[in-house]
Design an enzyme around this catalytic site. Structure first.
Site, mmCIF file in Angstrom:
data_model
loop_
_atom_site.group_PDB
_atom_site.id
_atom_site.type_symbol
_atom_site.label_atom_id
_atom_site.label_comp_id
_atom_site.label_asym_id
_atom_site.label_seq_id
_atom_site.Cartn_x
_atom_site.Cartn_y
_atom_site.Cartn_z
ATOM 1 N N CYS A 4 0.859 -1.186 0.000
ATOM 2 C CA CYS A 4 0.000 0.000 0.000
ATOM 3 C C CYS A 4 0.899 1.242 0.000
ATOM 4 C CB CYS A 4 -0.925 0.004 1.222
ATOM 5 S SG CYS A 4 -1.828 1.554 1.400
ATOM 6 N N ASP A 30 -0.115 16.256 -1.971
ATOM 7 C CA ASP A 30 -0.381 15.362 -3.092
ATOM 8 C C ASP A 30 0.741 15.509 -4.115
ATOM 9 O OD1 ASP A 30 -3.237 13.951 -4.310
ATOM 10 O OD2 ASP A 30 -1.611 14.369 -5.714
ATOM 11 N N HIS A 46 -4.418 1.179 8.297
ATOM 12 C CA HIS A 46 -4.836 0.875 6.922
ATOM 13 C C HIS A 46 -6.300 0.481 6.870
ATOM 14 C CE1 HIS A 46 -4.611 -0.384 2.736
ATOM 15 N NE2 HIS A 46 -5.460 -1.327 3.110
ATOM 16 N N ASN A 87 -12.869 10.376 -2.444
ATOM 17 C CA ASN A 87 -13.245 9.490 -3.542
ATOM 18 C C ASN A 87 -13.347 8.069 -2.992
ATOM 19 O OD1 ASN A 87 -13.135 11.609 -5.408
ATOM 20 N ND2 ASN A 87 -10.944 11.323 -5.734
ATOM 21 N N HIS A 98 -6.446 3.127 0.146
ATOM 22 C CA HIS A 98 -6.242 3.443 1.566
ATOM 23 C C HIS A 98 -7.021 4.754 1.749
ATOM 24 C CE1 HIS A 98 -3.306 3.775 5.214
ATOM 25 N NE2 HIS A 98 -4.199 4.757 5.323
ATOM 26 N N HIS A 100 -8.499 8.185 1.992
ATOM 27 C CA HIS A 100 -7.824 9.483 2.026
ATOM 28 C C HIS A 100 -8.804 10.582 1.702
ATOM 29 C CE1 HIS A 100 -7.368 7.620 -1.934
ATOM 30 N NE2 HIS A 100 -7.486 8.828 -2.450
ATOM 31 N N HIS A 102 -9.061 14.437 0.360
ATOM 32 C CA HIS A 102 -8.362 15.514 -0.345
ATOM 33 C C HIS A 102 -8.793 16.855 0.243
ATOM 34 C CE1 HIS A 102 -7.215 13.114 -4.070
ATOM 35 N NE2 HIS A 102 -8.194 12.351 -3.607
HETATM 36 P P1 5GP Z 1 -7.683 9.186 -5.460
HETATM 37 O O1 5GP Z 1 -7.816 9.329 -6.942
HETATM 38 O O2 5GP Z 1 -7.427 7.758 -5.038
HETATM 39 O O3 5GP Z 1 -8.790 9.842 -4.687
HETATM 40 O O4 5GP Z 1 -6.413 10.041 -5.088
HETATM 41 C C1 5GP Z 1 -5.134 9.516 -4.949
HETATM 42 C C2 5GP Z 1 -4.197 10.690 -4.869
HETATM 43 O O5 5GP Z 1 -2.948 10.207 -4.414
HETATM 44 C C3 5GP Z 1 -3.945 11.348 -6.241
HETATM 45 O O6 5GP Z 1 -4.327 12.720 -6.164
HETATM 46 C C4 5GP Z 1 -2.440 11.172 -6.448
HETATM 47 O O7 5GP Z 1 -1.837 12.287 -7.064
HETATM 48 C C5 5GP Z 1 -1.924 10.922 -5.040
HETATM 49 N N1 5GP Z 1 -0.744 10.075 -4.984
HETATM 50 C C6 5GP Z 1 -0.575 8.865 -5.592
HETATM 51 N N2 5GP Z 1 0.624 8.353 -5.300
HETATM 52 C C7 5GP Z 1 1.231 9.253 -4.476
HETATM 53 C C8 5GP Z 1 2.509 9.275 -3.832
HETATM 54 O O8 5GP Z 1 3.345 8.367 -3.939
HETATM 55 N N3 5GP Z 1 2.779 10.363 -3.056
HETATM 56 C C9 5GP Z 1 1.887 11.387 -2.899
HETATM 57 N N4 5GP Z 1 2.268 12.403 -2.114
HETATM 58 N N5 5GP Z 1 0.678 11.387 -3.492
HETATM 59 C C10 5GP Z 1 0.354 10.339 -4.272
HETATM 60 ZN ZN ZN Z 2 -2.481 1.448 3.526
#
Ligand code: 5GP
Ligand code: ZN
Length: 114
Positions: A4, A30, A46, A87, A98, A100, A102
Site C-alpha cells: 500500500c 499530493d 490501513h 473518492n 487506503h 484518504h 483531499h
Molecule cells: P484518489 O484518486 O485515489 O482519490 O487520489 C489519490 C491521490 O494520491 C492522487 O491525487 C495522487 O496524485 C496521489 N498520490 C498517488 N501516489 C502518491 C505518492 O506516492 N505520493 C503522494 N504524495 N501522493 C500520491
Molecule cells: Zn495502507
C-alpha cells in the site's frame, strides 16, 4: 499493509512532504496537485475505503476532519474557502485503496464535481 503506497508513506519508506501528524492521522502534499493547496489526510490504520470504515470506527472520519480544520485555520483557508473530497471505490474515482481525504484550496475551484 504491504504494497500500500500510503502505508509506505506512513512508514517513511516513500518520501513525502508532511503537513500534519498526530498518533492517528497523517497529512501530506499530493504528488500531482490540482490546486495550489492539495493535501491528503489519511488514517494511520490501513483501511481500504470509506466503505470499510465500520460504524464503530466512524471516529476515524471525525479525526480526519479535526486534522483538516487544524490545517485549514493555520493556512487561513477558513477565510477564503476550500473543498474536501473522499473518492470512494471504482466509480467514485478512488485510485489508492487506503482511505484518504483531499483538501483543495488556494484558487477559485469549479462548481463541477464530475
Ligand atoms: P484518489 O484518486 O485515489 O482519490 O487520489 C489519490 C491521490 O494520491 C492522487 O491525487 C495522487 O496524485 C496521489 N498520490 C498517488 N501516489 C502518491 C505518492 O506516492 N505520493 C503522494 N504524495 N501522493 C500520491
Ligand atoms: Zn495502507
Amino acid at each position: 499493509m504491504k504494497d500500500c503506497i500510503f502505508c509506505k508513506i506512513i512508514e517513511g519508506t516513500i518520501p513525502t512532504t508532511k503537513i500534519y501528524e498526530d498518533d492517528r492521522v497523517l497529512a501530506f502534499k499530493d504528488i500531482s496537485p490540482l490546486a495550489p493547496i492539495h493535501y491528503l489526510f489519511i488514517p494511520k490504520k490501513h483501511t481500504a475505503s470509506l466503505c470499510d470504515v465500520s460504524p464503530s470506527e466512524m471516529d476515524t472520519v471525525k479525526e480526519l476532519y479535526a486534522a483538516v480544520m487544524d490545517v485549514v485555520r493555520k493556512e487561513g483557508l477558513d477565510k477564503r474557502g476550500f473543498r474536501t473530497v473522499i473518492n470512494t471505490g471504482e466509480m467514485g474515482g478512488q485510485a489508492v485503496p487506503h482511505v484518504h481525504l483531499h483538501l483543495l484550496g488556494g484558487k477559485q475551484l469549479s462548481a463541477s464535481f464530475a
